[in-house]
Design a protein around this motif. Structure first.
Motif, PDB file in Angstrom:
ATOM      1  N   ARG A 459       0.832  -1.205   0.000  1.00  0.00           N
ATOM      2  CA  ARG A 459       0.000   0.000   0.000  1.00  0.00           C
ATOM      3  C   ARG A 459       0.870   1.260   0.000  1.00  0.00           C
ATOM      4  NH1 ARG A 459      -5.451   0.796   2.446  1.00  0.00           N
ATOM      5  NH2 ARG A 459      -5.333  -1.451   2.797  1.00  0.00           N
ATOM      6  N   ASN A 460       0.494   2.233  -0.832  1.00  0.00           N
ATOM      7  CA  ASN A 460       1.232   3.490  -0.950  1.00  0.00           C
ATOM      8  C   ASN A 460       2.727   3.227  -1.151  1.00  0.00           C
ATOM      9  OD1 ASN A 460      -1.166   4.942  -0.724  1.00  0.00           O
ATOM     10  ND2 ASN A 460      -1.044   4.977   1.503  1.00  0.00           N
ATOM     11  N   ASN A 461       3.562   3.637  -0.195  1.00  0.00           N
ATOM     12  CA  ASN A 461       5.004   3.496  -0.429  1.00  0.00           C
ATOM     13  C   ASN A 461       5.605   2.246   0.209  1.00  0.00           C
ATOM     14  OD1 ASN A 461       4.745   4.399   2.238  1.00  0.00           O
ATOM     15  ND2 ASN A 461       6.722   5.450   2.207  1.00  0.00           N
ATOM     16  N   LEU A 462       4.777   1.349   0.762  1.00  0.00           N
ATOM     17  CA  LEU A 462       5.313   0.154   1.423  1.00  0.00           C
ATOM     18  C   LEU A 462       5.982  -0.755   0.392  1.00  0.00           C
ATOM     19  CD1 LEU A 462       2.468  -0.710   3.964  1.00  0.00           C
ATOM     20  CD2 LEU A 462       4.611   0.522   4.385  1.00  0.00           C
ATOM     21  N   ASP A 463       7.182  -1.198   0.704  1.00  0.00           N
ATOM     22  CA  ASP A 463       8.004  -1.970  -0.229  1.00  0.00           C
ATOM     23  C   ASP A 463       7.906  -3.463   0.087  1.00  0.00           C
ATOM     24  OD1 ASP A 463       9.828  -2.727  -2.130  1.00  0.00           O
ATOM     25  OD2 ASP A 463      11.589  -1.994  -1.040  1.00  0.00           O
ATOM     26  N   ASN A 464       6.740  -4.044  -0.252  1.00  0.00           N
ATOM     27  CA  ASN A 464       6.519  -5.480  -0.037  1.00  0.00           C
ATOM     28  C   ASN A 464       6.863  -5.878   1.403  1.00  0.00           C
ATOM     29  OD1 ASN A 464       5.642  -7.986  -1.006  1.00  0.00           O
ATOM     30  ND2 ASN A 464       7.747  -8.664  -1.353  1.00  0.00           N
ATOM     31  N   VAL A 465       6.254  -5.148   2.340  1.00  0.00           N
ATOM     32  CA  VAL A 465       6.595  -5.282   3.757  1.00  0.00           C
ATOM     33  C   VAL A 465       5.840  -6.432   4.401  1.00  0.00           C
ATOM     34  CG1 VAL A 465       6.294  -4.161   6.007  1.00  0.00           C
ATOM     35  CG2 VAL A 465       7.260  -2.884   4.091  1.00  0.00           C
ATOM     36  N   THR A 466       6.555  -7.214   5.183  1.00  0.00           N
ATOM     37  CA  THR A 466       5.946  -8.229   6.041  1.00  0.00           C
ATOM     38  C   THR A 466       6.350  -7.925   7.480  1.00  0.00           C
ATOM     39  OG1 THR A 466       5.910  -9.934   4.329  1.00  0.00           O
ATOM     40  CG2 THR A 466       5.846 -10.681   6.627  1.00  0.00           C
ATOM     41  N   ALA A 467       5.344  -7.838   8.346  1.00  0.00           N
ATOM     42  CA  ALA A 467       5.618  -7.495   9.742  1.00  0.00           C
ATOM     43  C   ALA A 467       4.809  -8.389  10.661  1.00  0.00           C
ATOM     44  CB  ALA A 467       5.270  -6.033  10.010  1.00  0.00           C
ATOM     45  N   ASP A 468       5.355  -8.669  11.829  1.00  0.00           N
ATOM     46  CA  ASP A 468       4.656  -9.454  12.846  1.00  0.00           C
ATOM     47  C   ASP A 468       4.307  -8.548  14.012  1.00  0.00           C
ATOM     48  OD1 ASP A 468       4.752 -11.977  11.558  1.00  0.00           O
ATOM     49  OD2 ASP A 468       6.876 -12.136  12.075  1.00  0.00           O
ATOM     50  N   ILE A 469       3.014  -8.454  14.312  1.00  0.00           N
ATOM     51  CA  ILE A 469       2.533  -7.614  15.407  1.00  0.00           C
ATOM     52  C   ILE A 469       2.260  -8.513  16.608  1.00  0.00           C
ATOM     53  CG2 ILE A 469       0.824  -5.918  16.120  1.00  0.00           C
ATOM     54  CD1 ILE A 469       2.415  -5.074  13.653  1.00  0.00           C
ATOM     55  N   PRO A 470       2.945  -8.314  17.726  1.00  0.00           N
ATOM     56  CA  PRO A 470       2.703  -9.166  18.900  1.00  0.00           C
ATOM     57  C   PRO A 470       1.353  -8.858  19.532  1.00  0.00           C
ATOM     58  CG  PRO A 470       4.253  -7.422  19.435  1.00  0.00           C
ATOM     59  CD  PRO A 470       3.995  -7.311  17.967  1.00  0.00           C
ATOM     60  N   THR A 471       0.682  -9.878  20.027  1.00  0.00           N
ATOM     61  CA  THR A 471      -0.608  -9.690  20.690  1.00  0.00           C
ATOM     62  C   THR A 471      -0.420  -9.658  22.204  1.00  0.00           C
ATOM     63  OG1 THR A 471      -1.039 -12.080  20.709  1.00  0.00           O
ATOM     64  CG2 THR A 471      -1.857 -10.818  18.827  1.00  0.00           C
ATOM     65  N   GLY A 472      -1.339  -8.953  22.871  1.00  0.00           N
ATOM     66  CA  GLY A 472      -1.303  -8.887  24.322  1.00  0.00           C
ATOM     67  C   GLY A 472      -0.285  -7.921  24.878  1.00  0.00           C
ATOM     68  N   VAL A 473       0.270  -7.040  24.009  1.00  0.00           N
ATOM     69  CA  VAL A 473       1.260  -6.065  24.465  1.00  0.00           C
ATOM     70  C   VAL A 473       0.991  -4.720  23.784  1.00  0.00           C
ATOM     71  CG1 VAL A 473       3.016  -7.835  24.845  1.00  0.00           C
ATOM     72  CG2 VAL A 473       2.940  -6.627  22.660  1.00  0.00           C
ATOM     73  N   LEU A 474       1.795  -3.706  24.143  1.00  0.00           N
ATOM     74  CA  LEU A 474       1.721  -2.383  23.538  1.00  0.00           C
ATOM     75  C   LEU A 474       2.813  -2.251  22.482  1.00  0.00           C
ATOM     76  CD1 LEU A 474       0.795   0.602  23.378  1.00  0.00           C
ATOM     77  CD2 LEU A 474       2.368   1.087  25.280  1.00  0.00           C
TER      78      LEU A 474
END
Length: 746
Positions: A459-474
């Motif tokens: 999306r927009n300027n993202l360069d084929n980004v893969t990210a892991d968002i941890p659950t249960g934290v900030l």
């Protein structure tokens, strides 16, 4: 006169405030949220300057200018014409872009009308808002509404079980028999087990249906055909129900003819120096500025000079990563504010009064210097610059700082400090205390319960980004402005269910107040009825106890035709909204009309009903205890609106949920940020996952997990530079802000 002389200012919570504000300087106003800063700067100084300027115009013109409410103040001297540059998002409609809002597109159109090959016509032939230039397929919008066919059916259901999700198409719906009863489809087999040819025949009809072994009737319409005929190919006004259906089952797609350029073929194929106007609209502004600098045609020199100045101004204030085709509806509050300043950079006017509302909103610490340079430039041209701000970097460049307080609401509204930043650091005010308080980086972050993956985001300027968002934290998303934080958050929302808590208005209804929003109106009426042994309906301003002359509004509105309508306090109830008989009934010495004047904090302690206290407690918890129960929610700032929404989630939340917050520190004093962090921690402790887009270093230090994007804005960003614990962050602009004096490699 060398000062703006204010005497006996009483607007909102100001307590007969006297202050002399120096002219021709950068003056920063500080204080706790709700202390009275905005009441002094916007509702008193700017309001009086705006009112007096507007009064110089004839009635016809005044009726079309912004309306200013004259402040409660004894005397103000030394004012100049005022320019207010606030945080309101530019918004606009689908036709409003960065190019149109800054007039850069106007100059570019004029340039093409004179220099393009082949010659197309006058500048309106390059306008997507004019019939002469717009693409007829998309009417100049660059997008068309298309069926989101993937949302039409549930492949794991059969027709009999409601596989077609469109209203009226499911089992028992008006259109159901057109598919289930024609003998062409197996109504009891899940669609996933059908052949592709059968699914295509169901959805698209036409030649797909003709190939079926059991051909449908001649007048057969596929699901998509019928949906588009009913919803897309009709000129009727849409009902709310149809609008809701369109929102669920359609999506905006790039126009197949103009491919997003918005223009007709002649306009989008004409070139200047080998570039079409559409290509220039998609260039980053910094790149476009370099290209325009190479043009030297003397016949259009005034146009080139104006365009260069406008583009250079946008680069100067850190918006070089945007492009002229960017829709204004997609800009953040901080970007909107900086766009508004562009026109003033090139202004020749002097001795103006510029009023800024938190100009660093949306700015990474790395970018704040560009904004402070702008403030100094405006001052050096001979103007007075008043800034409401919480950022210490802005305080540091101020010629003078004025602190209002000492606390919020009823306990604020007085002058507690006036002097330089160095003198403030030695003072004993709430701001001085907050500046000196140590805020270490979290060294023992919470452990994730699991992970949410954002896969291959472009999306927009993202360069084929893969990210892991941890659950249960900030988790905190960081990076310079334009690096891709909001785009990554949008991808998270597209791929996973979440509740967004943003800064959009809580209500557009001026009758909506903390009383109505929290639902305590009924418990309050019952408390008064119980205490006084009378019917609860007496205490409703819409019912038996209302003043008969103003119908419980407290004001009388008089239409004065072409002049401004006049709203005057009702002479019968004097704005109290109720009859004298009702006002005689009291609870803890308060009448029902007095309830509106209570702050949320006061109401918790003075109104004994547990239902009232529990409903208000969360608003107090998020730092909004200074709001009065009768204050219209339409008057809240973006940051206050966001905190109202957080309070609502605290009140209603049950099952573990993902919350996404967009810069929740907007409008918060340094000491109030600690309260906000406690609230976010409470959400996490209740089992929720919280992801925050934020630049504030105090929030970043308290994160359990950090995702830093960059390295720059626009095409220079869109990559994940770091994922992990804050204590391990090195080598980025965010790391440099957390550890001043440490150089960034490369």
């Amino acid at each position: 006169m060398s000062t703006i002389r204010i005497r006996d200012a009483r607007t909102n919570n100001l307590k007969s405030l006297d202050v002399d504000v120096p002219r021709g300087q950068v003056v920063v106003f500080v204080g706790l949220s709700g202390s009275g800063k905005s009441s002094l700067v916007f509702d008193t100084i700017a309001a009086e300057a705006g009112f007096q300027l507007t009064e110089t115009f004839p009635p016809f013109t005044r009726n079309r200018l912004p309306k200013w409410t004259r402040p409660e103040v004894g005397q103000i001297d030394g004012l100049s014409p005022v320019v207010v540059i606030d945080q309101r998002r530019l918004g606009g409609n689908a036709r409003s872009t960065v190019g149109t809002i800054t007039d850069a597109w106007t100059y570019l159109r004029l340039l093409f009308s004179r220099l393009s090959t082949p010659h197309v016509g006058e500048s309106n032939h390059f306008s997507f808002n004019d019939q002469a230039g717009m693409c007829q397929t998309c009417a100049g919008l660059g997008e068309v509404v298309a069926s989101a066919v993937d949302r039409f059916v549930d492949l794991d259901r059969s027709l009999a079980d409601g596989a077609i999700l469109l209203p009226g198409f499911g089992n028992g719906g008006y259109w159901y028999s057109q598919y289930a009863d024609i003998g062409s489809f197996d109504v009891h087999t899940p669609l996933r087990e059908w052949s592709k040819a059968e699914r295509d025949a169901l959805l698209y009809g036409g030649e797909h249906a003709a190939r079926l072994g059991t051909k449908p009737p001649k007048d057969y319409e596929g699901v998509v055909e019928r949906f588009e005929r009913i919803y897309l190919h009709t000129s009727d006004d849409l009902s709310d129900r149809k609008k809701e259906t369109l929102a669920r089952f359609t999506r905006a797609e790039r126009c197949p003819d103009c491919h997003g350029d918005r223009l007709n073929e002649a306009a989008r194929t004409a070139t200047v120096r080998g570039h079409t106007i559409g290509e220039l609209a998609r260039m980053e502004i910094s790149e476009l500025a370099n290209l325009v600098a190479e043009l030297t045609e003397p016949t259009v020199r005034p146009v080139l000079d104006a365009l260069r100045d406008r583009l250079a101004a946008m680069v100067t204030i850190g918006l070089g990563y945007l492009h002229l085709g960017r829709a204004t509806t997609t800009l953040s509050g901080g970007e909107s504010q900086r766009i508004k300043t562009v026109k003033h950079l090139g202004s020749s006017l002097i001795e103006m009064l510029y009023v800024f509302d938190e100009p660093t909103v949306g700015l990474h610490p790395h970018d704040v210097a560009a904004m402070t340079t702008l403030l100094e430039q405006l001052r050096d041209k001979g103007n007075s610059v008043l800034v409401v701000e919480h950022d210490p970097e802005v305080m540091a460049i101020a010629d003078q700082i004025i602190e209002i307080g000492p606390h919020a609401g009823e306990h604020g509204g007085t002058l507690v400090f006036q002097g330089t930043f160095a003198e403030l650091q030695q003072a004993t005010t709430p701001t001085a205390a907050a500046l000196s308080r140590p805020r270490p980086i979290k060294t023992q972050p919470r452990n994730p319960r699991g992970w949410l993956t954002i896969a291959n985001a472009t999306r927009n300027n993202l360069d084929n980004v893969t990210a892991d968002i941890p659950t249960g934290v900030l988790t905190v998303l960081t990076g310079v402005a334009g690096s891709g934080k909001s785009s990554l958050a949008a991808e998270l929302l597209a791929q996973h269910e979440a509740i967004v808590i943003d800064q959009k208005p809580v209500s557009t209804n001026r009758r909506s107040t903390p009383i109505t929003y929290t639902g305590i109106a009924t418990p309050v009426r019952k408390l008064f009825a119980r205490t006084n042994n009378v019917p609860a309906t007496l205490f409703s301003a819409n019912s038996a106890g209302a003043c008969p002359d103003c119908a419980g509004l407290g004001v009388i509105y008089t239409d004065l035709a072409f002049l401004d309508g006049q709203e005057t306090v009702c002479q019968t109830c004097h704005g109290r909204r109720f009859t004298p008989e009702v006002l005689r009934h009291k609870v803890d010495g308060l009448s029902i009309a007095d309830i509106d004047d209570l702050t949320i904090t006061e109401a918790i302690h003075r109104l004994t009903d547990p239902a009232i206290a529990s409903s208000l407690r969360h608003l107090d918890q998020v730092g909004l205890g200074y709001l009065r129960l009768g204050q219209p929610l339409t008057t809240l700032s973006g940051g206050e609106c966001q905190r109202v929404k957080i309070a609502k989630e605290l009140r209603e939340t049950t099952a573990p949920t993902l919350y996404v917050l967009d810069e929740p520190t907007t409008g918060l004093h340094l000491s109030d940020i600690d309260n906000l962090l406690s609230v976010l921690d409470d959400l996490v402790e209740q089992g929720h996952t919280v992801l925050v887009i934020e630049h504030n270093l105090d929030v970043i230090r308290r994160a359990d997990w950090l995702i830093d994007l960059g390295p720059g804005p626009g095409r220079h960003g869109g990559r994940i530079l770091f994922q992990g614990r804050v204590a391990d962050l090195t080598g980025t602009a965010t790391a440099a802000a957390l550890h001043p004096g440490v150089e960034i490699p490369g």
